[in-house]
Design an enzyme around this catalytic site. Structure first.
Site, PDB file in Angstrom:
ATOM      1  N   GLY A 125       1.422 -23.665-112.754  1.00  0.00           N
ATOM      2  CA  GLY A 125       2.302 -24.788-112.441  1.00  0.00           C
ATOM      3  C   GLY A 125       3.211 -25.142-113.595  1.00  0.00           C
ATOM      4  O   GLY A 125       3.569 -26.309-113.772  1.00  0.00           O
ATOM      5  N   ALA A 126       3.580 -24.129-114.412  1.00  0.00           N
ATOM      6  CA  ALA A 126       4.542 -24.316-115.504  1.00  0.00           C
ATOM      7  C   ALA A 126       4.068 -25.313-116.559  1.00  0.00           C
ATOM      8  O   ALA A 126       4.880 -25.869-117.287  1.00  0.00           O
ATOM      9  CB  ALA A 126       5.915 -24.746-114.952  1.00  0.00           C
ATOM     10  N   SER A 212       0.275 -17.405-113.301  1.00  0.00           N
ATOM     11  CA  SER A 212       1.468 -18.017-113.878  1.00  0.00           C
ATOM     12  C   SER A 212       1.104 -18.713-115.200  1.00  0.00           C
ATOM     13  O   SER A 212       0.575 -18.066-116.096  1.00  0.00           O
ATOM     14  CB  SER A 212       2.113 -18.962-112.873  1.00  0.00           C
ATOM     15  OG  SER A 212       3.412 -19.317-113.286  1.00  0.00           O
ATOM     16  N   ALA A 213       1.331 -20.031-115.321  1.00  0.00           N
ATOM     17  CA  ALA A 213       0.904 -20.714-116.546  1.00  0.00           C
ATOM     18  C   ALA A 213      -0.610 -20.596-116.721  1.00  0.00           C
ATOM     19  O   ALA A 213      -1.118 -20.588-117.848  1.00  0.00           O
ATOM     20  CB  ALA A 213       1.317 -22.184-116.504  1.00  0.00           C
ATOM     21  N   ASP A 337       8.362 -11.135-108.815  1.00  0.00           N
ATOM     22  CA  ASP A 337       7.954 -12.384-109.454  1.00  0.00           C
ATOM     23  C   ASP A 337       9.144 -13.247-109.866  1.00  0.00           C
ATOM     24  O   ASP A 337       9.061 -14.471-109.873  1.00  0.00           O
ATOM     25  CB  ASP A 337       7.116 -12.069-110.707  1.00  0.00           C
ATOM     26  CG  ASP A 337       5.653 -12.470-110.561  1.00  0.00           C
ATOM     27  OD1 ASP A 337       5.376 -13.430-109.825  1.00  0.00           O
ATOM     28  OD2 ASP A 337       4.798 -11.826-111.187  1.00  0.00           O
ATOM     29  N   HIS A 458       6.893 -14.877-106.670  1.00  0.00           N
ATOM     30  CA  HIS A 458       5.978 -15.546-107.584  1.00  0.00           C
ATOM     31  C   HIS A 458       4.988 -16.395-106.789  1.00  0.00           C
ATOM     32  O   HIS A 458       5.372 -17.135-105.883  1.00  0.00           O
ATOM     33  CB  HIS A 458       6.774 -16.423-108.554  1.00  0.00           C
ATOM     34  CG  HIS A 458       5.974 -16.951-109.696  1.00  0.00           C
ATOM     35  ND1 HIS A 458       5.294 -16.130-110.567  1.00  0.00           N
ATOM     36  CD2 HIS A 458       5.741 -18.222-110.126  1.00  0.00           C
ATOM     37  CE1 HIS A 458       4.683 -16.862-111.466  1.00  0.00           C
ATOM     38  NE2 HIS A 458       4.931 -18.131-111.219  1.00  0.00           N
TER      39      HIS A 458
END
Length: 557
Positions: A125-126, A212-213, A337, A458
């Site tokens: 979630g960045a 991701s994150a 992605d 992504h």
């Protein structure tokens, strides 16, 4: 006869329920906890614990501390609040500072489980959004561990960790060192190591995995020196420590912007002021701009991230892979992605009506290579257009834009991390595996913004890893259940043995990523032995990893 048959069924059901395998009340370091026992099938049950604290309510901009404990029995029946964070459109906040809780799924057969492998999930979630339970649709939570635990016979744990300014704001010095969210993750992993045996888990066979994150966080946790002996294996999906968005190398500038927004000074009193400021105000001040263009790409806006603090990271991440030498590691990317990002940077790639000018592609590539000036952009352009021919189609141009974003933001740094891990494990026990996930997006050609040529965007892998084609079968085709079955088998086999091929049946033998051959597995519903390949996008990896760094840096006045 029917009466007797009915009685036999009723007696059998009663006996099964009477002997249902369950942990009952579990003793942890904080006190007693009680979960819910659910029936999955004949002589198959699962204990589910939601909302167990793994640390106390954290102090503002401080490392987490052990929970003081509780009296009586903690009823761990409901998810706890997410960590305080911005909403998706960044106009408000949600969640709580009291958020360091985890959830546990424990499968049982005829008897209560013991010494099961453990898989600990770190969400993405960045570093701005997310929660231990994931997105929710009709009480179907994305990160429910039930399908993985049941199908793979492993314990699944999901955790909360601090996000946004409260989790990652840093002054660049010891007054606000940053990385609080990473310390939360580390505290959860350590709690699992100390307590999971009481839940039927093997503390010496823990795998951390994330996307991701969360995938970058998994990578961070493997290379920090603070996790020695706490876990054995790791899986990074679409994110590693080397991704350009994973580390902020000038955190002070953003910290000062936040300070000014909440009327704090930017001198040596900044940290003390921020610690006394309303947490909602700090979170709102940590809003990042999601506006983008080919000249200022979206990925450059992700300024809240890890920092080189001299503690969690005593050195540059690329110099810390020796700490992962005895950790088995899987890392990979989705084949498109970068679409989520480039679709915002160059919106025309998703249009059936608008052409994408080659100049837009050049501007995007130039924004990724701006330190090298025109020479960097032109070198990259020749690399990406070498197979175009004299009259490239619009589909070719649009797909090339996505390829550039995918390579820069995800795929190339993931390949670099795989190289470093494979090199570090020479003569040590760690094994390395590489993959490319290429199941086409379910909405390709049906719903904007997904063109007909879309591959895996992504986060497309998440629904399959967590078994949603089985949880909500009406929303998926049989091919989707196949790829979900494959992913759960590879992931849980790896968690059990360090080898993704040993255990549940898999469609293709996945070879190790070796220093010389660079073999990888392409994962989708149609895979066969031809999907074992090597040297993934080597020409493009060579450009980003070797050609571009050798060009001189352009200094702008």
């Amino acid at each position: 006869m029917m009466v007797i048959l009915g009685l036999l069924v009723a007696v059998g059901f009663f006996l099964e329920m009477a002997s249902a395998a369950s942990l009952g009340t579990v003793y942890t370091e904080g006190g007693l906890v009680e979960g819910k026992n659910i029936r999955l099938g004949f002589r198959r049950h699962m204990d589910v614990f939601k909302g167990i604290p793994f640390a106390g309510m954290p102090g503002r901009f401080e490392k987490p501390k052990r929970h003081p404990g509780w009296d009586g029995i903690l009823k761990a029946h409901e998810y706890r609040a997410r960590c305080l964070q911005l909403n998706l459109i960044m106009t408000d906040t949600r969640g709580s500072e009291d958020c360091l809780y985890l959830n546990i799924w424990v499968p049982h057969g005829r008897s209560v489980s013991a010494d099961l492998p453990v898989m600990v999930w770190i969400y993405g979630g960045a570093f701005l959004w997310g929660g231990s339970m994931g997105a929710n649709f009709l009480d179907n939570y994305l990160y429910s561990g039930q399908e993985i635990a049941d199908r793979g016979d492993v314990i699944v744990v999901t955790m909360g960790y601090r996000l946004g300014a409260l989790g990652f704001l840093s002054s660049g010095d010891s007054s606000l060192p940053g990385n609080y969210g990473l310390w939360d993750q580390q505290a959860a992993i350590a709690w699992v190591h100390r307590n999971i045996r009481s839940f039927g888990g093997d503390p010496d066979n823990v795998t951390i995995f994330g996307e991701s994150a969360g995938g970058a966080s998994v990578s961070f946790q493997t290379i920090t020196p603070h996790n020695k002996g706490l876990f054995k294996r790791a899986i990074s999906q679409s994110g590693v420590a080397l991704c350009p968005w994973a580390v902020n190398r000038n955190p002070r500038r953003f910290a000062e912007e936040v300070a000014l927004k909440v009327n704090c000074p930017t001198d040596d009193k900044m940290a003390a002021c921020l610690k006394m400021t309303d947490p909602v105000a700090i979170t709102m001040a940590g809003t990042v701009s999601l506006s983008s263009s080919p000249d200022a790409p979206l990925v450059d806006s992700l300024t809240l991230a890890a920092t080189i603090d001299g503690d969690f990271f005593p050195d540059e991440p690329s110099n810390l892979f020796h700490n992962a030498a005895d950790i088995d590691y899987i890392a990979g990317a989705n084949d498109m992605d970068g679409h989520l990002f480039t679709g915002l940077d160059v919106p025309s790639i998703n249009s059936h009506l608008l052409d994408t000018p080659v100049e837009d592609l050049k501007r995007l590539l130039g924004s990724y290579t701006k330190e090298k000036g025109l020479a960097g952009m032109e070198s990259g352009f020749s690399t990406y257009t070498s197979t175009w021919g004299p009259k490239p189609s619009q589909e070719t141009i649009k797909k090339t834009v996505v390829e550039i974003g995918t390579d820069y933001i995800f795929l190339v740094p993931i390949q670099a991390a795989l190289y470093l891990h494979a090199n570090a494990t020479m003569g040590r026990s760690g094994r390395t595996y590489s993959y490319l996930f290429s199941q086409p997006n379910r909405m390709a050609g049906l719903v904007l913004p997904y063109p007909s040529w879309m591959g895996a965007d992504h986060a497309d892998d998440l629904q399959y890893v967590f078994g949603k084609p089985f949880t909500t079968p009406l929303g998926y085709w049989p091919s989707h259940r196949s790829v979900s079955r494959y992913l759960i088998a590879y992931w849980t086999n790896f968690a059990k043995t360090g080898d993704p091929n040993k255990g549940l049946s898999v469609p293709v033998t996945w070879p190790r990523f070796q220093k010389d051959s660079h073999q990888y597995l392409e994962i989708n519903s149609k895979m066969n032995r031809d999907y074992v390949r090597q040297k993934l996008r080597m020409r493009h990896v060579h450009f980003w990893g070797t050609v571009l760094p050798k060009l001189p840096v352009i200094k702008y006045e």
